[in-house]
Design an enzyme around this catalytic site. Structure first.
Site, short mmCIF file in Angstrom:
data_model
loop_
_atom_site.label_atom_id
_atom_site.label_comp_id
_atom_site.label_asym_id
_atom_site.label_seq_id
_atom_site.Cartn_x
_atom_site.Cartn_y
_atom_site.Cartn_z
N TYR A 119 0.86 -1.17 0.00
CA TYR A 119 0.00 0.00 0.00
C TYR A 119 0.90 1.22 0.00
CZ TYR A 119 -3.55 3.26 1.91
OH TYR A 119 -4.41 4.31 2.14
N LYS B 20 -1.18 -1.40 -4.27
CA LYS B 20 -2.29 -0.46 -4.34
C LYS B 20 -1.68 0.92 -4.19
CE LYS B 20 -4.64 1.93 -2.12
NZ LYS B 20 -5.70 2.73 -1.55
#
Lengths: 295, 295, 295, 295
Positions: free
Chosen positions: C137, C165
């Site tokens: 992330y 992500k």
């Protein structure tokens, strides 16, 4: 004049410009006269407050010409040279020397980021282009390239680079510079530093816009610091600081031009699309000036 | 103890943690003992240097417990409360009061930006949760929400909010705060400010990591400032500042832990994935400590 | 379940918390049920929208437990692990695997800046602590340490690090990542990217808060992209984007919680001192939801 | 010519300057000829890549003169107007219209921050000074004032403001603009956006430095996008993106000048103190150009 050591209060002058684009030499000359009368130790045209970034070369040249004539050798005139290229900066500096300036305030403009090597080359070229003392100008807030401590140290070894004016908020950085350059550069504060603090850690004065509207008070503060009368200095400093606070809140040029208008100088507004000082700013400024007896 | 006015040098304590995750109470207690012996006026566990952001609640609680026990009421212990939520922050503060702390250093953590109203609510809730004096902590460099002047003014009207510790680089901001709160808050400096400057403009001391490794020198500097012997203070300040410079260059916790190890305290390294002080940092620190007689 | 490839729309779930601090398992389970009913391909508790930065460990653990139970193996649950230390992050990850999650969304929190080496060590440690697929992330807006391209490349060579992500605004960066990792990582977009663009350049789906309030519309958009029906996809994308715009303007958690309340989920407000969505935000959201048929 | 709609690939031209300060009209004209031969749909002198921030007015004027003459009406010439003041910007724009340009690329320079009102006034004044179509230029990375969505909307209602070139990294912002201006402005991408993504969401082309060294490949990519052949477009886009990556890593002007030198154009280096492309940059560029068949 070039043998003189720069010391004390050097107001950043505004640049009054007629709607036609012509420099208003009359009001500028009167302002210089009054500042010298109030005891300032020098004059600095074409700093941030002088809107150097908004003026054509012809306007800049004329501003310096007017100030040098008005000063008549009584105080040193240290003119701002600012450019993105070495070719342009050195041409400016040479012309300002020819016009009779006593020193150059060297400002670096940048569009693309520059390496330390490029920053060094720019300032060295200016110093080599003139025989005048050079003041390095560093302003991390408005400039895209800042002078790192290693670059400042290298530049301090060039004989006619003799001063540095730091416009950060970081007073500790000034002490770091002073510790590092071991006397080869002397330090001027700007309006974001508390002048008493800078004098305490070893500074020699300040170059700042607010001194334009509070010259007598600034000079008195400087003298107290120089004599080491710190308690009295702090008493003066405290209300003077509110002036700096007001300036920090608004466009610098708009503020000083607004303050000078309150004091009866028809210096006009900053160049469009910059906005004039808004009514609440005028009010805040008026209160700050009244509180220190400058209005 | 809560009647006492906080004044002087409050070292930010490191948090020595065993590989198992347990707090090393022995080395922490010895450090507290030695700092008190060197004359510091207070102790502050769980500041930035104390790695509050890296410790579990159990570890934080234990750190405070050890420090309070070690202090034995000789100097005030002002413990750092830090959270993103009001519920958690007030629970921490209550427990630290129960453990015997003399004051709370209130730190705001944030993930999403907060409005001034949210910032105000957070600090007010901490103040209302305890009967201890509260020190506001502001650090624009590491925190996502900063305290604006209007919020500081509103908070200064809450009776047990009595101090502010500003960790910006902006010494002028401290004078702005002092001018604004008219004595309702007293100001402590942090390691990014020059302590002599902050004392000059009206500060009452400093809370800072470097005092952990130079407690005697810090206390001497403080005493010179308090007596208004500014020339002698600046003579001490100059070499001490190189210590702050070294700290600013590296991870604060790594630096202070590295310095304490040089002085014989087995405080370990900062918690992974933070890196220990690199060899060149150890060398730089050693030189700075030797220069001031702290090694 | 861990053999499954993550693909499609993974809504970031909100975390409904009672005033007492207890997780509201009932409303959270109902939300999960409805999202699965609307066709989402996975569920992600404890992203930014899930207020991970505002929850205690007990609350985080309970949120994940509720979601795993509600999912009943029908879609993968990818839970957010977030910490400043390796010790804490790996403990969280292990517990989430034990609770039955299908993947870990690995989030790095930092207080002091971290070197690339420290960033790498953190994510590698999480990957080695579990047998689940890991989603990196990266959110430059809210985190103090970002993942550089070289670190992403190194991490992509760890077998169970399989996805990334990216929550920057920089869609070109996603193409740079895709070009660089040569298939070893697959890319999910976040709400600041235009999903159609990310699918076009090779992404496999999106993990985002807005999908919580527009699950059916998001899934339809995903299916159009997957079939390469770009013209129809853009027709859907255009009004959906206004939802993302509204979200970007306000606190993410406040927005999604506000939107879900409009849709009849009693998820409450974000944890204080965060403010609830202001009235003008509720109105803007209502209009955006009505325009896409989600209200 | 002013009736023409701007569409497609508009390379940002470099500005070759002799050591004497004179514009090298010969090499610049040859570059224009070759770009037109390669099929580009327009030419844009005096963008960032054209070092507008480093050139005197005389140099800028000469660059435009050379390009207009070289284009001989075959493609539109859209020249960059850039200043801090309205007076200077409008004078530049009028002169460029007189020289035969087909459009104005309007760039705002600023030193002090500007309000939305000031930003609006600047661009409106340029539009009113000429009868040519105006392209708004927004570059948050290098400019101190950015165009907010409300200002863009207001400007879109001025009849001859017809395009916007956005140089942020934020592709979603382009979709927000497109949604907001409802067809009154058309959008060009810059080198930080993935062209295929911008074409997909409704853009009409790109103005970018890399097109100078890869004109044929850029035009082919544009044609594939225009025909909606997205799969083929992405196949071309992927290796072309590495060129943009290389450009983003170095000073834009240094990069394009370096690339053109590899291709046999003696365009020289960027103006000092800017540095030429370093050897590793030349190597990276060479590889990127060879990979796409541009060397």
């Amino acid at each position: 004049m070039s043998e003189v050591n720069f010391r004390g209060v050097f107001p950043y002058l505004v640049s009054p410009i007629h709607a036609s684009g012509e420099v208003d030499g009359e009001v500028l000359a009167r302002l210089c006269e009054d500042l010298i009368g109030a005891g300032v130790q020098g004059l600095t045209p074409l700093g941030s407050t002088g809107e150097f970034a908004y003026l054509s070369w012809a306007q800049r040249r004329r501003v310096v010409e007017v100030v040098v004539e008005a000063a008549r050798g009584r105080v040193p005139v240290v003119a701002g040279v600012a450019s993105t290229t070495i070719a342009d900066a050195t041409a400016q500096a040479r012309e300002f020397e020819r016009l009779g300036c006593s020193g150059i305030l060297a400002i670096l403009e940048a569009y693309f980021p520059l390496s330390d090597e490029g920053v060094f080359a720019y300032f060295r070229a200016i110093a080599e282009a003139v025989s005048l003392p050079v003041v390095l100008y560093t302003n991390p807030q408005f400039q895209r390239s800042d002078l790192s401590l290693p670059v400042i140290e290298r530049l301090s070894r060039i004989p006619n680079i003799r001063y540095i004016k730091d416009a950060s908020f970081n007073t500790g950085r000034l002490l770091s510079i002073i510790n590092r350059v071991e006397g080869r550069l002397e330090v001027f504060a700007a309006s974001a530093h508390v002048p008493v603090c800078v004098m305490m850690i070893g500074g020699v004065g300040w170059m700042a816009g607010p001194a334009c509207v509070a010259p007598r008070q600034s000079v008195e503060l400087y003298e107290l610091c120089r004599r080491g009368d710190w308690a009295a200095a702090m008493e003066r400093q405290r209300p003077l600081w509110n002036l700096n606070l007001a300036f920090a809140k608004y466009n610098l040029a708009a503020c000083i031009k607004g303050g000078l208008q309150l004091q009866g100088y028809a210096v006009g507004d900053p160049l469009p699309p910059q906005a004039p000082l808004p009514p609440e700013g005028v009010e805040e400024l008026r209160r700050a000036l009244v509180a220190i007896g400058a209005l």
